[in-house]
Design an enzyme around this catalytic site. Sequence first.
Site, PDB file in Angstrom:
ATOM      1  N   GLU A  48       0.837  -1.197   0.000  1.00 11.34           N
ATOM      2  CA  GLU A  48       0.000   0.000   0.000  1.00 11.34           C
ATOM      3  C   GLU A  48       0.877   1.254   0.000  1.00 11.34           C
ATOM      4  O   GLU A  48       0.621   2.220  -0.725  1.00 11.34           O
ATOM      5  CB  GLU A  48      -0.914   0.001   1.234  1.00 11.34           C
ATOM      6  N   ASP A  52       0.677   3.815  -3.025  1.00 14.93           N
ATOM      7  CA  ASP A  52       0.307   5.207  -2.762  1.00 14.93           C
ATOM      8  C   ASP A  52       1.219   6.150  -3.550  1.00 14.93           C
ATOM      9  O   ASP A  52       0.757   7.068  -4.242  1.00 14.93           O
ATOM     10  CB  ASP A  52       0.422   5.433  -1.250  1.00 14.93           C
ATOM     11  N   ASP A 119      -7.147   1.505   0.495  1.00 13.41           N
ATOM     12  CA  ASP A 119      -5.827   0.939   0.829  1.00 13.41           C
ATOM     13  C   ASP A 119      -5.504  -0.287  -0.032  1.00 13.41           C
ATOM     14  O   ASP A 119      -4.383  -0.439  -0.523  1.00 13.41           O
ATOM     15  CB  ASP A 119      -5.777   0.527   2.306  1.00 13.41           C
ATOM     16  N   GLU A 122      -4.629   0.702  -3.518  1.00 12.62           N
ATOM     17  CA  GLU A 122      -3.235   1.145  -3.601  1.00 12.62           C
ATOM     18  C   GLU A 122      -2.286  -0.054  -3.579  1.00 12.62           C
ATOM     19  O   GLU A 122      -1.335  -0.127  -4.368  1.00 12.62           O
ATOM     20  CB  GLU A 122      -2.906   2.077  -2.421  1.00 12.62           C
TER      21      GLU A 122
END
Length: 234
Positions: A48, A52, A119, A122
Amino acid sequence: MPASFSKDFEELQKVLGYQFNDKGLLVRSLTHKSYAGEQGLKSYETLEFLGDSLINFFVVDLLLSEFPEASEGDLAMMKSYFVSEEYLCELGEELLLDQYILLGGKRRNNHVSTSLLADTFEALWGAIYLDCGRSADFVRELYAKLYRKKIVEAVRKGEYKRDYKTLLQEETQRRWRERPFYRVVSVEGPHHNRLFEVECGIREFRATAKGRSKKSAQQLAARRVLELILSSES
Ligand code: MN
């Protein structure tokens, strides 16, 4: 792993237009720490973290290629929308990620939250990046292929222009899990012609603004603080 898993993943991979070489990475991107702890597996958290950063990059690159004349301020505003939890959750929903997320313990029967969907979305992109041999170009093109049209349309419709108090709060919640404060500094003028000065702040970021109503002063102060935060990363 449930028996239906491999079959289900075929659907997801088809929609993504990407076949994983290492299915373990795909599974990990959907493994919440509550399940990982129970099963002795790795959770999606580092994927994640990676995803991101990648999505930030993909979105900025896409926006710059589509809107080369946009100002930095506009780009920052657009970006903050297209990488927001709310927006990424929507993309996760489109992929039906909630059906794949592996949750353990008490969480198993819970509703899949907005942040959990964002999340794992990502994490999925972090997983694709590692799985394809760390080719940022390849993954960026895949992301653009899936989402360019949707993002460009949202920009044209002005969907990203939301009110600044909301935008600011989303940003501060995402970064620090905190909310900004607002404080009236002064009220001047006669009743029919008031001028409010409001301060907005969070952490080391502070700004004041004046307006004919408390609300408009708050909006402007929120905008200034948001710009301070967004420009502090560069
Ligand atoms: Mn996240």
